[in-house]
Design a protein around this motif. Structure first.
Motif, PDB file in Angstrom:
ATOM      1  N   PRO A 449      76.727  62.073  77.761  1.00 29.54           N
ATOM      2  CA  PRO A 449      77.317  60.736  77.608  1.00 29.54           C
ATOM      3  C   PRO A 449      76.382  59.841  76.788  1.00 29.54           C
ATOM      4  N   ILE A 450      76.981  59.004  75.937  1.00 29.83           N
ATOM      5  CA  ILE A 450      76.187  58.063  75.136  1.00 29.83           C
ATOM      6  C   ILE A 450      75.724  56.932  76.052  1.00 29.83           C
ATOM      7  N   ILE A 451      74.441  56.634  76.038  1.00 27.07           N
ATOM      8  CA  ILE A 451      73.901  55.531  76.851  1.00 27.07           C
ATOM      9  C   ILE A 451      74.096  54.226  76.076  1.00 27.07           C
ATOM     10  N   THR A 452      74.809  53.294  76.676  1.00 29.60           N
ATOM     11  CA  THR A 452      75.099  52.018  76.013  1.00 29.60           C
ATOM     12  C   THR A 452      74.336  50.899  76.695  1.00 29.60           C
ATOM     13  N   LYS A 453      73.676  50.065  75.878  1.00 29.35           N
ATOM     14  CA  LYS A 453      72.914  48.932  76.411  1.00 29.35           C
ATOM     15  C   LYS A 453      73.286  47.656  75.655  1.00 29.35           C
ATOM     16  N   HIS A 454      73.256  46.542  76.370  1.00 37.66           N
ATOM     17  CA  HIS A 454      73.531  45.243  75.761  1.00 37.66           C
ATOM     18  C   HIS A 454      72.228  44.445  75.700  1.00 37.66           C
ATOM     19  N   TYR A 455      71.869  43.988  74.489  1.00 35.35           N
ATOM     20  CA  TYR A 455      70.667  43.165  74.311  1.00 35.35           C
ATOM     21  C   TYR A 455      71.042  41.836  73.659  1.00 35.35           C
ATOM     22  N   PHE A 456      70.371  40.786  74.087  1.00 35.05           N
ATOM     23  CA  PHE A 456      70.510  39.508  73.393  1.00 35.05           C
ATOM     24  C   PHE A 456      69.562  39.500  72.193  1.00 35.05           C
ATOM     25  N   ASP A 457      69.909  38.689  71.213  1.00 35.22           N
ATOM     26  CA  ASP A 457      69.161  38.633  69.950  1.00 35.22           C
ATOM     27  C   ASP A 457      67.668  38.355  70.160  1.00 35.22           C
ATOM     28  N   SER A 458      67.363  37.635  71.237  1.00 30.10           N
ATOM     29  CA  SER A 458      65.969  37.251  71.491  1.00 30.10           C
ATOM     30  C   SER A 458      65.076  38.450  71.848  1.00 30.10           C
ATOM     31  N   LYS A 459      65.697  39.611  72.129  1.00 27.61           N
ATOM     32  CA  LYS A 459      64.932  40.818  72.495  1.00 27.61           C
ATOM     33  C   LYS A 459      64.702  41.726  71.283  1.00 27.61           C
ATOM     34  N   ARG A 460      64.680  41.136  70.087  1.00 24.69           N
ATOM     35  CA  ARG A 460      64.615  41.909  68.846  1.00 24.69           C
ATOM     36  C   ARG A 460      63.397  42.832  68.788  1.00 24.69           C
ATOM     37  N   GLU A 461      62.253  42.364  69.266  1.00 20.55           N
ATOM     38  CA  GLU A 461      61.027  43.175  69.204  1.00 20.55           C
ATOM     39  C   GLU A 461      61.187  44.464  70.016  1.00 20.55           C
ATOM     40  N   LYS A 462      61.776  44.335  71.189  1.00 24.12           N
ATOM     41  CA  LYS A 462      61.997  45.493  72.063  1.00 24.12           C
ATOM     42  C   LYS A 462      62.987  46.477  71.417  1.00 24.12           C
ATOM     43  N   ILE A 463      64.022  45.922  70.771  1.00 25.66           N
ATOM     44  CA  ILE A 463      65.037  46.750  70.100  1.00 25.66           C
ATOM     45  C   ILE A 463      64.388  47.554  68.975  1.00 25.66           C
ATOM     46  N   ASN A 464      63.587  46.887  68.143  1.00 25.14           N
ATOM     47  CA  ASN A 464      62.943  47.559  67.003  1.00 25.14           C
ATOM     48  C   ASN A 464      61.979  48.658  67.460  1.00 25.14           C
ATOM     49  N   GLU A 465      61.307  48.398  68.562  1.00 24.26           N
ATOM     50  CA  GLU A 465      60.378  49.394  69.106  1.00 24.26           C
ATOM     51  C   GLU A 465      61.148  50.662  69.525  1.00 24.26           C
ATOM     52  N   PHE A 466      62.295  50.447  70.140  1.00 23.41           N
ATOM     53  CA  PHE A 466      63.139  51.562  70.585  1.00 23.41           C
ATOM     54  C   PHE A 466      63.632  52.380  69.379  1.00 23.41           C
ATOM     55  N   ILE A 467      64.082  51.666  68.335  1.00 23.32           N
ATOM     56  CA  ILE A 467      64.588  52.339  67.130  1.00 23.32           C
ATOM     57  C   ILE A 467      63.466  53.132  66.457  1.00 23.32           C
ATOM     58  N   GLN A 468      62.283  52.537  66.378  1.00 20.83           N
ATOM     59  CA  GLN A 468      61.146  53.203  65.742  1.00 20.83           C
ATOM     60  C   GLN A 468      60.824  54.524  66.450  1.00 20.83           C
ATOM     61  N   ASN A 469      60.898  54.527  67.781  1.00 20.33           N
ATOM     62  CA  ASN A 469      60.645  55.759  68.541  1.00 20.33           C
ATOM     63  C   ASN A 469      61.624  56.859  68.165  1.00 20.33           C
ATOM     64  N   GLU A 470      62.908  56.500  67.955  1.00 20.30           N
ATOM     65  CA  GLU A 470      63.918  57.495  67.586  1.00 20.30           C
ATOM     66  C   GLU A 470      63.700  57.988  66.151  1.00 20.30           C
ATOM     67  N   LEU A 471      63.349  57.066  65.257  1.00 19.95           N
ATOM     68  CA  LEU A 471      63.067  57.465  63.864  1.00 19.95           C
ATOM     69  C   LEU A 471      61.857  58.401  63.810  1.00 19.95           C
ATOM     70  N   ASN A 472      60.877  58.166  64.688  1.00 13.54           N
ATOM     71  CA  ASN A 472      59.693  59.038  64.752  1.00 13.54           C
ATOM     72  C   ASN A 472      60.060  60.470  65.142  1.00 13.54           C
ATOM     73  N   LYS A 473      61.207  60.615  65.853  1.00  8.51           N
ATOM     74  CA  LYS A 473      61.680  61.952  66.245  1.00  8.51           C
ATOM     75  C   LYS A 473      62.547  62.584  65.157  1.00  8.51           C
ATOM     76  N   ASN A 474      62.544  61.948  63.973  1.00  2.03           N
ATOM     77  CA  ASN A 474      63.324  62.434  62.819  1.00  2.03           C
ATOM     78  C   ASN A 474      64.835  62.250  63.007  1.00  2.03           C
ATOM     79  N   ARG A 475      65.224  61.282  63.856  1.00  6.18           N
ATOM     80  CA  ARG A 475      66.648  60.982  64.055  1.00  6.18           C
ATOM     81  C   ARG A 475      67.103  59.940  63.028  1.00  6.18           C
TER      82      ARG A 475
END
Length: 693
Positions: A449-475
């Motif tokens: 199942p796809i994990i879905t999360k809701h973030y407010f715009d103010s959490k941008r730093e946390k969002i970018n950190e999460f994306i960077q981790n996935e890109l590091n895995k070559n995703r």
């Protein structure tokens, strides 16, 4: 019921034109079908002391003690002093002083109705409605409120004056036969007559009368809608014979035994069985398959095509875009191992020499399965023996385009329509009631199942950190934005600024950009770059809602997610989760969003089932606003019915109609004369676009 508006008391040429231009009301029937949007309860009364506590609509009993006049001529103003014997309130009239001085009576018992307004430290009512208590016509009733436009209000046609016009129209139709339903149905379901229901909805005396009227009107709306739909289905089944596919042959059996990469779900097996049974009856199949993203519709469609091919017929699959058609070809060629099917692709990009060969093989019968786009409906594309047409994403094609495929067989081919937009059962019954509907409501085993999360715009730093981790895995990552260019009215991130921000946040990664203003070749080239992992991030608008299959893409970022409907969010989410890796969908919204937007985000977080999501979507948005299903407002003929709440009435109505069709299929029984007239008026016996799925 179709009498001109000019016969109604109080409607002159000016008002007649106003009703036509502003509300599209051109006759008495349309006027009486213009229902109130709410009611003010006239069954309760307040004391004047209670009425003076805040600004609100009130109803009080009392009498006028004194009338005072100020000014003269057109500027004359009247003030009446009204009491219930305990407290006083001022009544102010800025117009009509001459008439009011003659008509208002001192010490006579009145019912006062109006909205209290604060002027300085005192409370008064401006232009109230005053009715003598001996006139019982409005005493203890519910007061209807009608929507009117600004132009109507400027011309003096308010909700109150429209209510009076409608009341006059009700008087006018007292001797007319306005009934649409047979007498036996009224008795069978204890329904109010049409006349009583119109009186009950426009001038109800109490809630029981109002609710009885509303139920009757909803019943009739759904009954008339479904009568046409079901009789069209019956007529089509009698009128259009289909090719008989008796054989489940070698190709189908070989594929089932050796080529299926995974065990079919119970839902897939059930739907294939329904299709097989349909295609061997001798009646032309018209079936809608609806299934969630990734439920295996393409597998079902291909196995249906194998049944046609085993019976010495040709099949075709029509998709809305070249890239989707190419995807179908790619997956079907993988499934074609050992079957030796002749499968070809025909799109606008197909070269002339290849096109000539396709035309030749279609006409001599050696081409088994043709996959393509709109190119399939060109006149020069001729099949020797077309037996099955599969249409992917029905709402992307116009009815006239589908009709061209219909006409490519000597006997109309069987039609299978696939939609990836899960539709609630009640809506499917109304929109596709003349089709047989198959539902694939299971996902293949092993899909995470796809994990879905809701973030407010103010959490941008946390969002970018999460994306960077996935890109590091070559995703790979999708970024979807709702707008292409800057908008002054809408304060949402747009694609151009979004691209700049993404490039700044992730400078070490290449980015594809896809939006609706790109030429189709540019768009597809960008999608192919992303698919081939030449780029790691795709910044796009919703054009990727139905798009390329990239198993390595594991994150879907939807910016300004509050701008999207639930159905669209679910479709976008379905772009990820197609590989073995855990996939994520991040919904990013502004820090302040409405209650409805919060409900949408929570629904997406809580549910992955597209059918459940579509039910919530129907409740939140209504049937007239579901993208890709119903594009132009309310479903025809349904003014009062609400498909998210009236499924019990709809089911009852359909059961009654099927009983009628079974006992009196030609409606020759005099008791069903009204139903027969209605069907004749809708040209039910003529060829109809509804014949084509």
């Amino acid at each position: 019921m179709y009498t001109s508006l000019k016969y109604i008391k109080g409607v002159g040429p000016k008002k007649e034109l106003l009703l036509k231009n502003e509300l599209k009301i051109t006759n008495i029937e349309k006027l009486l079908n213009y229902y109130p949007y709410k009611y003010i309860d006239r069954t309760t009364f307040q004391s004047i002391k209670e009425a003076k506590q805040s600004e609100k609509i009130v109803q009080c009993k009392g009498y006028i003690t004194q009338i005072r006049s100020e000014g003269s001529g057109t500027k004359e103003r009247l003030t009446a002093y009204f009491t219930d014997g305990d407290s006083f309130i001022d009544l102010t009239f800025f117009t009509g002083a001459k008439y009011l001085k003659k008509s208002l009576k001192i010490k006579e018992p009145y019912i006062l109705f109006g909205k209290t307004k604060k002027f300085g430290s005192s409370m008064s009512i401006v232009h109230p409605e005053l009715t003598l208590q001996k006139d019982q016509s409005t005493l203890g009733s519910l007061y209807p409120q009608y929507h009117t436009t600004e132009k109507m209000k400027k011309e003096g046609m308010t909700s109150k004056s429209l209510a009076q016009i409608i009341t006059n129209a009700l008087i006018l139709i007292q001797k007319d036969d306005v009934e649409n339903l047979p007498e036996w149905i009224l008795k069978y379901r204890d329904l109010a007559t049409k006349k009583d229901s119109l009186i009950g909805i426009h001038t109800p005396k109490n809630y029981d009368e109002l609710n009885r009227a509303i139920y009757r009107i909803k019943f009739e709306e759904l009954f008339m809608n479904q009568l046409k739909v079901i009789y069209l289905k019956i007529e089509r089944e009698q009128k259009y014979k289909g090719n008989v596919f008796t054989t489940v042959g070698d190709k189908f059996n070989y594929f089932y035994q050796y080529n299926i990469p995974f065990e079919l779900t119970g839902a897939q097996k059930r739907v294939i069985r329904e299709i097989r049974n349909n295609m061997k009856t001798g009646t032309q199949m018209n079936r809608l398959i609806q299934g969630d993203v990734g439920s295996g519709k393409t597998m079902v469609a291909f196995m249906s095509a194998l049944i046609a091919i085993d019976n010495q017929f040709q099949a075709c699959i029509m998709a809305p875009t070249e890239i989707l058609a190419s995807q179908h070809l790619e997956s079907i060629l993988e499934m074609n191992q050992g079957l030796n099917l002749n499968v070809k692709l025909l799109t606008g990009s197909t070269k002339v020499a290849e096109r000539r060969q396709i035309h030749q093989e279609l006409e001599d019968g050696t081409l088994d399965l043709l996959i393509g786009t709109h190119a399939l409906i060109e006149d020069k594309v001729k099949f020797q023996k077309l037996g099955l047409v599969i249409i992917d994403e029905q709402h992307r094609f116009g009815v006239a385009q589908r009709a061209k495929l219909w006409n490519k067989g000597v006997v109309p081919p069987h039609i299978l329509v696939m939609t990836a937009t899960p539709i609630p059962r009640t809506l499917a019954m109304t929109l596709y009631g003349d089709l047989d509907v198959s539902v694939i409501d299971e996902l293949p085993p092993g899909r995470k199942p796809i994990i879905t999360k809701h973030y407010f715009d103010s959490k941008r730093e946390k969002i970018n950190e999460f994306i960077q981790n996935e890109l590091n895995k070559n995703r790979q990552v999708y970024y979807v934005f709702p707008l292409i260019e800057e908008s002054e009215k809408l304060d949402f991130k747009n694609l151009e600024k979004g691209y700049e921000q993404v490039a700044e946040d992730f400078p070490d990664y290449s980015i594809s950009v896809v939006h609706g203003k790109l030429k189709s070749q540019e768009k597809e080239a960008e999608m192919i770059r992303f698919k081939n992992h030449e780029t790691s991030i795709m910044v796009a608008t919703t054009v990727i809602e139905v798009g390329v299959n990239v198993p390595n893409a594991s994150i879907m970022i939807i910016e300004s997610a509050e701008r999207f409907g639930l159905s669209q969010l679910h479709q976008l989410r379905g772009r990820v989760g197609r590989g073995a890796d855990q996939a994520y969908c991040l919904l990013i919204t502004g820090d302040k969003i409405s209650k409805v937007s919060k409900a949408r985000m929570q629904t997406m977080v809580d549910h992955s089932d597209g059918f459940k999501i579509s039910e919530v979507d129907l409740e939140l948005r209504g049937p007239g606003d579901i993208e890709g299903i119903q594009q132009s407002g309310d479903i025809q003929g349904l003014n009062l019915s609400d498909l998210s709440k009236d499924s019990n009435i709809l089911t009852d109505v359909r059961n009654i109609i099927f009983k009628i069709a079974e006992k009196d299929p030609k409606l020759t029984n005099p008791a069903n004369n009204k139903l027969l007239k209605m069907l004749i008026n809708t040209n039910i016996s003529l060829f109809n676009w509804s014949d084509i799925s």
